[in-house]
Design a protein around this motif. Structure first.
Motif, PDB file in Angstrom:
ATOM      1  N   GLY A  59       0.816  -1.209   0.000  1.00  6.60           N
ATOM      2  CA  GLY A  59       0.000   0.000   0.000  1.00  6.60           C
ATOM      3  C   GLY A  59       0.845   1.253   0.000  1.00  6.60           C
ATOM      4  N   GLU A  60       0.201   2.369   0.290  1.00  9.84           N
ATOM      5  CA  GLU A  60       0.898   3.659   0.257  1.00  9.84           C
ATOM      6  C   GLU A  60       1.945   3.763   1.357  1.00  9.84           C
ATOM      7  OE1 GLU A  60      -1.885   6.826   0.321  1.00  9.84           O
ATOM      8  OE2 GLU A  60      -2.786   6.314  -1.625  1.00  9.84           O
ATOM      9  N   GLU A  61       1.700   3.107   2.494  1.00 17.40           N
ATOM     10  CA  GLU A  61       2.652   3.137   3.602  1.00 17.40           C
ATOM     11  C   GLU A  61       2.951   1.704   4.059  1.00 17.40           C
ATOM     12  OE1 GLU A  61       1.205   5.646   6.686  1.00 17.40           O
ATOM     13  OE2 GLU A  61       1.154   7.447   5.433  1.00 17.40           O
ATOM     14  N   PRO A  62       3.716   0.949   3.257  1.00 11.67           N
ATOM     15  CA  PRO A  62       3.995  -0.456   3.588  1.00 11.67           C
ATOM     16  C   PRO A  62       4.842  -0.584   4.852  1.00 11.67           C
ATOM     17  CG  PRO A  62       5.373   0.263   1.764  1.00 11.67           C
ATOM     18  CD  PRO A  62       4.406   1.375   2.018  1.00 11.67           C
ATOM     19  N   VAL A  63       4.594  -1.661   5.586  1.00 10.12           N
ATOM     20  CA  VAL A  63       5.384  -1.923   6.792  1.00 10.12           C
ATOM     21  C   VAL A  63       6.768  -2.412   6.381  1.00 10.12           C
ATOM     22  CG1 VAL A  63       3.349  -2.449   8.170  1.00 10.12           C
ATOM     23  CG2 VAL A  63       4.508  -4.289   6.936  1.00 10.12           C
ATOM     24  N   LYS A  64       7.742  -2.224   7.276  1.00 11.90           N
ATOM     25  CA  LYS A  64       9.109  -2.632   6.970  1.00 11.90           C
ATOM     26  C   LYS A  64       9.336  -4.117   7.246  1.00 11.90           C
ATOM     27  CE  LYS A  64      11.298   1.877   7.674  1.00 11.90           C
ATOM     28  NZ  LYS A  64      12.341   2.634   8.431  1.00 11.90           N
ATOM     29  N   GLU A  65       8.725  -4.625   8.307  1.00  9.96           N
ATOM     30  CA  GLU A  65       8.884  -6.026   8.681  1.00  9.96           C
ATOM     31  C   GLU A  65       7.517  -6.637   8.933  1.00  9.96           C
ATOM     32  OE1 GLU A  65      11.547  -6.514  11.935  1.00  9.96           O
ATOM     33  OE2 GLU A  65      13.148  -5.298  11.032  1.00  9.96           O
ATOM     34  N   PHE A  66       7.378  -7.927   8.579  1.00  8.84           N
ATOM     35  CA  PHE A  66       6.069  -8.561   8.747  1.00  8.84           C
ATOM     36  C   PHE A  66       6.193 -10.080   8.770  1.00  8.84           C
ATOM     37  CE2 PHE A  66       6.836  -7.808   4.244  1.00  8.84           C
ATOM     38  CZ  PHE A  66       6.580  -9.040   3.672  1.00  8.84           C
ATOM     39  N   ARG A  67       5.227 -10.695   9.449  1.00 10.65           N
ATOM     40  CA  ARG A  67       4.984 -12.131   9.410  1.00 10.65           C
ATOM     41  C   ARG A  67       3.469 -12.302   9.362  1.00 10.65           C
ATOM     42  NH1 ARG A  67       8.739 -15.890  10.438  1.00 10.65           N
ATOM     43  NH2 ARG A  67       7.172 -17.311  11.309  1.00 10.65           N
ATOM     44  N   TYR A  68       2.930 -12.353   8.149  1.00  9.04           N
ATOM     45  CA  TYR A  68       1.494 -12.406   7.940  1.00  9.04           C
ATOM     46  C   TYR A  68       1.077 -13.793   7.458  1.00  9.04           C
ATOM     47  CZ  TYR A  68       1.435  -7.267   8.146  1.00  9.04           C
ATOM     48  OH  TYR A  68       1.554  -5.965   8.534  1.00  9.04           O
ATOM     49  N   GLY A  69      -0.145 -14.166   7.820  1.00  9.44           N
ATOM     50  CA  GLY A  69      -0.679 -15.446   7.374  1.00  9.44           C
ATOM     51  C   GLY A  69      -2.141 -15.347   7.002  1.00  9.44           C
ATOM     52  N   PHE A  70      -2.575 -16.232   6.103  1.00 11.58           N
ATOM     53  CA  PHE A  70      -3.985 -16.294   5.701  1.00 11.58           C
ATOM     54  C   PHE A  70      -4.345 -17.757   5.466  1.00 11.58           C
ATOM     55  CE2 PHE A  70      -1.478 -16.051   1.896  1.00 11.58           C
ATOM     56  CZ  PHE A  70      -2.141 -16.801   0.945  1.00 11.58           C
ATOM     57  N   ILE A  71      -5.649 -18.058   5.377  1.00 13.50           N
ATOM     58  CA  ILE A  71      -6.079 -19.462   5.395  1.00 13.50           C
ATOM     59  C   ILE A  71      -6.917 -19.892   4.189  1.00 13.50           C
ATOM     60  CG2 ILE A  71      -6.033 -19.480   7.914  1.00 13.50           C
ATOM     61  CD1 ILE A  71      -9.110 -19.354   7.856  1.00 13.50           C
ATOM     62  N   GLU A  72      -7.294 -18.969   3.320  1.00 14.79           N
ATOM     63  CA  GLU A  72      -8.185 -19.318   2.211  1.00 14.79           C
ATOM     64  C   GLU A  72      -7.385 -19.657   0.950  1.00 14.79           C
ATOM     65  OE1 GLU A  72     -11.222 -19.797   2.686  1.00 14.79           O
ATOM     66  OE2 GLU A  72     -11.466 -18.835   4.644  1.00 14.79           O
ATOM     67  N   PRO A  73      -7.558 -20.872   0.401  1.00 14.97           N
ATOM     68  CA  PRO A  73      -6.783 -21.257  -0.789  1.00 14.97           C
ATOM     69  C   PRO A  73      -7.052 -20.383  -2.003  1.00 14.97           C
ATOM     70  CG  PRO A  73      -8.513 -22.867  -0.338  1.00 14.97           C
ATOM     71  CD  PRO A  73      -8.457 -21.959   0.855  1.00 14.97           C
ATOM     72  N   GLU A  74      -8.268 -19.843  -2.106  1.00 17.66           N
ATOM     73  CA  GLU A  74      -8.573 -19.004  -3.263  1.00 17.66           C
ATOM     74  C   GLU A  74      -7.821 -17.673  -3.227  1.00 17.66           C
ATOM     75  OE1 GLU A  74     -12.188 -18.652  -0.429  1.00 17.66           O
ATOM     76  OE2 GLU A  74     -10.807 -20.213  -1.136  1.00 17.66           O
ATOM     77  N   ASP A  75      -7.227 -17.354  -2.076  1.00 21.95           N
ATOM     78  CA  ASP A  75      -6.453 -16.120  -1.969  1.00 21.95           C
ATOM     79  C   ASP A  75      -4.991 -16.291  -2.369  1.00 21.95           C
ATOM     80  OD1 ASP A  75      -8.619 -14.651  -1.080  1.00 21.95           O
ATOM     81  OD2 ASP A  75      -8.159 -14.949   1.052  1.00 21.95           O
ATOM     82  N   VAL A  76      -4.564 -17.521  -2.612  1.00 21.51           N
ATOM     83  CA  VAL A  76      -3.151 -17.765  -2.917  1.00 21.51           C
ATOM     84  C   VAL A  76      -2.684 -17.017  -4.170  1.00 21.51           C
ATOM     85  CG1 VAL A  76      -1.475 -19.540  -3.589  1.00 21.51           C
ATOM     86  CG2 VAL A  76      -3.026 -19.945  -1.674  1.00 21.51           C
ATOM     87  N   PRO A  77      -3.443 -16.997  -5.273  1.00 26.21           N
ATOM     88  CA  PRO A  77      -2.963 -16.248  -6.444  1.00 26.21           C
ATOM     89  C   PRO A  77      -2.717 -14.770  -6.150  1.00 26.21           C
ATOM     90  CG  PRO A  77      -4.725 -17.740  -7.074  1.00 26.21           C
ATOM     91  CD  PRO A  77      -4.681 -17.755  -5.587  1.00 26.21           C
TER      92      PRO A  77
END
Length: 216
Positions: A59-77
């Motif tokens: 986004g306009e103000e991206p974070v410098k460090e991250f460990r993000y996770g998600f669970i929906e397979p349709e979101d992988v692309p």
């Protein structure tokens, strides 16, 4: 945290033999990680809506460090495309069988981009599956690190034999639980992850002896 080289890493093995524990350890080596894990088992991860994560990534103000996770397979692309756009990070896909068709030959565009052009963005990817056949062949041909725990299907062991050799494949069915073969840029090592899991997570997997080999 020191900068790591871009990698395409494949982690395979039967259920309960250690591939997810290895991947959890490996994820901690990377400063910036985006993880698809339908079971939400990876440590120190902020789980949430992918759209919110993407805004923080590119986004306009991206974070410098991250460990993000998600669970929906349709979101992988969408996640794969965002990882490529962000660059200098690790994208991890747990349970490849929920994302790719078995024996899939043609990869979707997001996967092609990461596979063939990810090095220009310093974007690494780790694919985790029970069997090699759940990982598209282009990723298998481009991988510079291949990890396998116990396998038993002849076709899988035949493919793995090109990396690990006949002697190790002959021992495949007798290797202890939580012991893996690790092919990394042409060099093969064999070790248990038991001590590292105990030291890092406080979890006792079994009584196997392990080496002090670093995962990176």
């Amino acid at each position: 945290m020191s900068k790591l080289e871009r990698e395409i890493t494949l982690v395979m093995g039967m259920t309960g033999w250690g591939k997810t524990w290895w991947s959890k350890l490996y994820s901690l080596k990377w400063q910036n990680v985006l993880i698809y894990d339908p079971s939400m088992t990876f440590p120190d991860v902020i789980w949430g809506n992918l759209d919110d994560h993407i805004d923080n990534l590119i986004g306009e103000e991206p974070v410098k460090e991250f460990r993000y996770g998600f669970i929906e397979p349709e979101d992988v692309p969408q996640a794969g495309s965002a990882a490529f756009a962000r660059g200098t990070m690790m994208f991890m896909v747990e349970e490849c069988a929920s994302v790719f068709e078995k024996g899939q030959a043609r990869m979707p565009e997001w996967a092609k981009r990461l596979c063939f052009f990810g090095r220009h963005r310093e974007c690494s990817i780790t694919l985790i599956a029970q069997r090699p056949t759940y990982i598209p062949i282009d990723f298998r041909s481009q991988a510079n690190r291949v990890i396998t725990f116990c396998q038993h299907e002849d076709s899988d062991m035949q493919w793995l034999g090109d990396f690990f050799g006949k002697e190790r494949m002959d021992r495949m069915l007798t290797i202890p639980k939580f012991t893996c073969f690790d092919w990394h840029n042409g060099k093969v090592t064999e070790y248990s992850i038991v001590d590292q899991v105990k030291e890092t997570f406080g979890v006792s997997l079994d009584r196997s002896q392990s080496s002090n080999l670093s995962l990176v």
